[in-house]
Design a protein around this motif. Structure first.
Motif, PDB file in Angstrom:
ATOM      1  N   PHE A  13       0.808  -1.193   0.014  1.00  0.00           N
ATOM      2  CA  PHE A  13      -0.063  -0.013  -0.126  1.00  0.00           C
ATOM      3  C   PHE A  13       0.801   1.244   0.081  1.00  0.00           C
ATOM      4  N   ASP A  14       0.456   2.214  -0.869  1.00  0.00           N
ATOM      5  CA  ASP A  14       0.934   3.679  -0.805  1.00  0.00           C
ATOM      6  C   ASP A  14       0.057   4.218   0.481  1.00  0.00           C
ATOM      7  N   MET A  15       0.318   5.231   1.079  1.00  0.00           N
ATOM      8  CA  MET A  15      -0.054   5.979   2.180  1.00  0.00           C
ATOM      9  C   MET A  15      -1.148   7.225   1.958  1.00  0.00           C
ATOM     10  N   ASP A  16      -0.492   8.440   1.200  1.00  0.00           N
ATOM     11  CA  ASP A  16      -1.214   9.546   1.162  1.00  0.00           C
ATOM     12  C   ASP A  16      -2.099   9.573  -0.050  1.00  0.00           C
ATOM     13  N   GLY A  17      -3.384   9.638   0.197  1.00  0.00           N
ATOM     14  CA  GLY A  17      -4.233   9.750  -0.688  1.00  0.00           C
ATOM     15  C   GLY A  17      -4.963   8.291  -1.040  1.00  0.00           C
ATOM     16  N   THR A  18      -4.136   7.242  -0.542  1.00  0.00           N
ATOM     17  CA  THR A  18      -4.737   5.663  -0.781  1.00  0.00           C
ATOM     18  C   THR A  18      -5.334   5.449   0.411  1.00  0.00           C
ATOM     19  N   ILE A  19      -4.908   5.446   1.363  1.00  0.00           N
ATOM     20  CA  ILE A  19      -5.532   5.215   2.821  1.00  0.00           C
ATOM     21  C   ILE A  19      -5.571   6.070   3.673  1.00  0.00           C
ATOM     22  N   LEU A  20      -4.821   7.248   3.453  1.00  0.00           N
ATOM     23  CA  LEU A  20      -5.174   8.315   4.362  1.00  0.00           C
ATOM     24  C   LEU A  20      -5.546   9.571   3.519  1.00  0.00           C
ATOM     25  N   ASN A  21      -6.201  10.651   4.200  1.00  0.00           N
ATOM     26  CA  ASN A  21      -6.936  11.711   3.928  1.00  0.00           C
ATOM     27  C   ASN A  21      -5.838  12.843   3.564  1.00  0.00           C
ATOM     28  N   THR A  22      -4.737  12.523   3.451  1.00  0.00           N
ATOM     29  CA  THR A  22      -3.483  13.580   3.974  1.00  0.00           C
ATOM     30  C   THR A  22      -3.333  14.368   2.415  1.00  0.00           C
ATOM     31  N   GLU A  23      -3.904  13.824   1.021  1.00  0.00           N
ATOM     32  CA  GLU A  23      -3.574  14.905   0.128  1.00  0.00           C
ATOM     33  C   GLU A  23      -4.506  16.107   0.164  1.00  0.00           C
ATOM     34  N   ASP A  24      -5.618  15.941   0.766  1.00  0.00           N
ATOM     35  CA  ASP A  24      -6.390  17.276   0.959  1.00  0.00           C
ATOM     36  C   ASP A  24      -5.741  18.056   1.857  1.00  0.00           C
ATOM     37  N   TRP A  87      -1.566  17.854  10.795  1.00  0.00           N
ATOM     38  CA  TRP A  87      -1.439  16.190  10.529  1.00  0.00           C
ATOM     39  C   TRP A  87      -2.214  15.686  11.603  1.00  0.00           C
ATOM     40  N   ALA A  88      -2.405  16.322  12.695  1.00  0.00           N
ATOM     41  CA  ALA A  88      -3.491  15.538  13.873  1.00  0.00           C
ATOM     42  C   ALA A  88      -4.942  15.398  13.233  1.00  0.00           C
ATOM     43  N   ARG A  89      -5.196  16.021  12.067  1.00  0.00           N
ATOM     44  CA  ARG A  89      -6.536  15.871  11.360  1.00  0.00           C
ATOM     45  C   ARG A  89      -6.714  14.685  10.484  1.00  0.00           C
ATOM     46  N   THR A  90      -5.344  14.074  10.246  1.00  0.00           N
ATOM     47  CA  THR A  90      -5.594  12.751   9.377  1.00  0.00           C
ATOM     48  C   THR A  90      -6.420  11.678   9.688  1.00  0.00           C
ATOM     49  N   LYS A  91      -6.642  11.047   8.758  1.00  0.00           N
ATOM     50  CA  LYS A  91      -7.865   9.779   9.234  1.00  0.00           C
ATOM     51  C   LYS A  91      -7.812   8.875   7.998  1.00  0.00           C
TER      52      LYS A  91
END
Length: 243
Positions: A13-24, A87-91
């Motif tokens: 798995f990739d992380m950013d935008g794949t399993i986490l909303n970090t791209e937003d 980053w505390a808002r990541t989900k």
């Protein structure tokens, strides 16, 4: 799809935008920084060029695209300041945590390959330990010393490193090794998709709807017969791959 692999034994798995909303969050932070220089906001025609790339590479593209009067080092330092309280808002994105738990419960090996450096990885995930502990020791970040300099995505090295981590553990347990052709790679960005294809794995691409608007149908040319496109991990069909 005629080229759907018959025997999938691991998921990477990739992380950013794949399993986490970090791209937003990246988009929000980038727009704030650009505004400081009278530029922006960040738009998807630029963002699509950045997704999944190692930080230094993405930084150079940003400076060039927006004609910023700062050095890459200055941009990175300012970006860290803007991002650190966000980053505390990541989900987890819809379906992501559920899929990871399912794979773990069914003893299907999983690993994480992210272009984020180790510091950003920690900041993004420290409040999400329930999910990221499922990866165990099989987490490869963009600054991992096992990845040669200049060989980040779209090069395949990060996925080979992920698989090597899994296979090293398997060998210690007396289990056979898994081949990259027996892996699914989950990605959201074009560089990541290409890196998965370059690794010779089958790619599950979950592009952002905004990216699809920019691509205007070209996404099917990119994925070809080396993977498939889904709108969300919530819609991933496990039975198709006998998982």
């Amino acid at each position: 799809m005629s080229n759907v692999p018959a025997n999938i034994r691991a998921c990477l798995f990739d992380m950013d935008g794949t399993i986490l909303n970090t791209e937003d969050i990246y988009t929000e932070a980038s727009s704030e920084l650009l505004a400081k220089y009278g530029k922006g906001p960040m738009t998807w025609d630029v963002k699509i060029k950045l997704q999944g790339r190692p930080g230094p590479e993405a930084t150079k593209i940003m400076i060039q695209e927006y004609d910023l009067p700062i050095t890459p080092q200055e941009f990175i330092a300012e970006s860290i300041k803007v991002q650190e309280n966000k980053w505390a808002r990541t989900k987890f994105l819809p379906g992501a945590l559920e899929l990871l738990k399912y794979l773990k419960e069914n003893e299907i090996p999983i690993a994480l390959g992210t272009s984020s450096n180790s510091i950003n990885y920690q900041r993004k995930t420290q409040h999400l330990k329930e999910g990221f502990e499922l990866f165990g020791d099989h987490i490869v970040t963009g600054d991992d010393e096992r990845i040669p300099p200049g060989k980040g995505k779209p090069n395949p090295h990060i996925w080979f490193t992920c698989l090597d981590s899994l296979n090293t553990e398997r060998q210690l347990k007396g289990l056979d090794s898994i081949k990259i052709e027996e892996c699914l790679i989950f990605e959201d960005g074009i560089p990541g998709v290409i890196s998965g294809q370059n690794a010779n794995a089958y790619v599950i691409w979950i592009p952002d709807p905004n990216a699809l608007e920019i691509l205007a149908g070209k996404e099917h040319e990119i994925i070809g017969d080396k993977g498939e496109i889904i709108s969300s991990l919530h819609h991933f069909d496990k039975t198709k791959f006998s998982l």
